[in-house]
Motif scaffolding. Sequence first.
Motif, PDB file in Angstrom:
ATOM      1  N   HIS A  57      71.212 -87.974  42.052  1.00  0.00           N
ATOM      2  CA  HIS A  57      69.584 -87.667  42.307  1.00  0.00           C
ATOM      3  C   HIS A  57      69.444 -86.672  41.471  1.00  0.00           C
ATOM      4  CE1 HIS A  57      69.523 -90.172  45.969  1.00  0.00           C
ATOM      5  NE2 HIS A  57      70.701 -89.372  46.205  1.00  0.00           N
ATOM      6  N   ASP A  69      66.391 -86.761  38.974  1.00  0.00           N
ATOM      7  CA  ASP A  69      64.798 -86.475  38.654  1.00  0.00           C
ATOM      8  C   ASP A  69      64.217 -86.277  40.035  1.00  0.00           C
ATOM      9  OD1 ASP A  69      62.481 -86.394  37.451  1.00  0.00           O
ATOM     10  OD2 ASP A  69      62.264 -88.191  36.841  1.00  0.00           O
ATOM     11  N   LYS A  90      61.186 -85.736  42.591  1.00  0.00           N
ATOM     12  CA  LYS A  90      59.782 -85.468  42.835  1.00  0.00           C
ATOM     13  C   LYS A  90      59.135 -85.810  43.965  1.00  0.00           C
ATOM     14  CE  LYS A  90      59.306 -86.633  37.833  1.00  0.00           C
ATOM     15  NZ  LYS A  90      58.527 -87.760  36.811  1.00  0.00           N
ATOM     16  N   TRP A 101      55.414 -89.401  42.183  1.00  0.00           N
ATOM     17  CA  TRP A 101      55.947 -90.694  41.991  1.00  0.00           C
ATOM     18  C   TRP A 101      54.891 -91.605  41.840  1.00  0.00           C
ATOM     19  CZ3 TRP A 101      60.215 -91.024  39.273  1.00  0.00           C
ATOM     20  CH2 TRP A 101      61.386 -90.313  39.459  1.00  0.00           C
ATOM     21  N   GLU A 153      52.956 -91.899  38.671  1.00  0.00           N
ATOM     22  CA  GLU A 153      53.763 -92.329  37.448  1.00  0.00           C
ATOM     23  C   GLU A 153      53.729 -93.817  37.889  1.00  0.00           C
ATOM     24  OE1 GLU A 153      57.481 -90.611  36.620  1.00  0.00           O
ATOM     25  OE2 GLU A 153      56.446 -88.602  36.702  1.00  0.00           O
ATOM     26  N   LYS A 200      55.032 -95.238  40.333  1.00  0.00           N
ATOM     27  CA  LYS A 200      56.256 -95.749  41.270  1.00  0.00           C
ATOM     28  C   LYS A 200      56.188 -95.654  42.769  1.00  0.00           C
ATOM     29  CE  LYS A 200      58.943 -95.207  37.376  1.00  0.00           C
ATOM     30  NZ  LYS A 200      60.119 -96.425  36.883  1.00  0.00           N
ATOM     31  N   SER A 234      64.348 -88.922  44.777  1.00  0.00           N
ATOM     32  CA  SER A 234      64.866 -89.121  43.065  1.00  0.00           C
ATOM     33  C   SER A 234      64.551 -90.509  42.539  1.00  0.00           C
ATOM     34  CB  SER A 234      66.337 -89.002  43.341  1.00  0.00           C
ATOM     35  OG  SER A 234      67.034 -90.206  43.642  1.00  0.00           O
ATOM     36  N   GLN A 235      65.056 -90.553  41.274  1.00  0.00           N
ATOM     37  CA  GLN A 235      64.979 -91.853  40.473  1.00  0.00           C
ATOM     38  C   GLN A 235      65.555 -93.063  41.037  1.00  0.00           C
ATOM     39  OE1 GLN A 235      66.894 -89.561  39.693  1.00  0.00           O
ATOM     40  NE2 GLN A 235      68.762 -90.448  38.997  1.00  0.00           N
ATOM     41  N   LYS A 236      66.628 -92.561  41.903  1.00  0.00           N
ATOM     42  CA  LYS A 236      67.429 -93.791  42.673  1.00  0.00           C
ATOM     43  C   LYS A 236      66.683 -94.374  43.788  1.00  0.00           C
ATOM     44  CE  LYS A 236      71.683 -93.036  43.392  1.00  0.00           C
ATOM     45  NZ  LYS A 236      72.994 -92.676  43.680  1.00  0.00           N
ATOM     46  N   GLN A 270      60.996 -97.407  42.737  1.00  0.00           N
ATOM     47  CA  GLN A 270      60.998 -98.584  42.092  1.00  0.00           C
ATOM     48  C   GLN A 270      59.499 -98.734  41.362  1.00  0.00           C
ATOM     49  OE1 GLN A 270      61.789-101.518  44.766  1.00  0.00           O
ATOM     50  NE2 GLN A 270      60.011-101.578  45.863  1.00  0.00           N
ATOM     51  N   GLU A 271      59.345 -99.565  40.323  1.00  0.00           N
ATOM     52  CA  GLU A 271      57.988 -99.872  39.886  1.00  0.00           C
ATOM     53  C   GLU A 271      57.149-100.390  41.039  1.00  0.00           C
ATOM     54  OE1 GLU A 271      56.691 -99.232  36.945  1.00  0.00           O
ATOM     55  OE2 GLU A 271      58.394 -98.304  36.331  1.00  0.00           O
TER      56      GLU A 271
END
Length: 130
Positions: A50, A52, A54, A59, A62, A64, A111-113, A116-117
């Motif tokens: 983990h 990134d 936010k 998110w 962005e 996401k 986190s980035q994990k 998803q888009e």
Amino acid sequence: MKTIETKQTNIQEKRNFLRGLSKPIQALVKEGALQSVNEGLKLIYGEEGHEDLKTIRQWNKEGKRVKKGEKALLLWGSPRVKEVENKEKAETGENGEVDELSFFPICYVFSQKQVQEAETKRAGKEANNG
């Protein structure tokens, strides 16, 4: 390390969980090895990939979305200062001094994990009609 997943149900349990994670980090901050407790918490979360972190709002900006079922990671928010009148001094007739109470709120991050888009509404409708 499964300790970073928050299964606590109420805010007090979450605060206690975060205090428990923060306790050993505080010694490192006092020694100067880390700049802040949050820096240490981010290192712990980084061990699980983990990196990134936010808020959900960041998110979303962005494009996401947080995956269904993901649990937030916890950090300490910026301290809030609340002025509290000292009742004892006011009762004794002394100067009506005001004390400050520091309160650290909890900041919920992902986190980035865990994201998803975001699907656009059009893409979702086409998939359903497709």
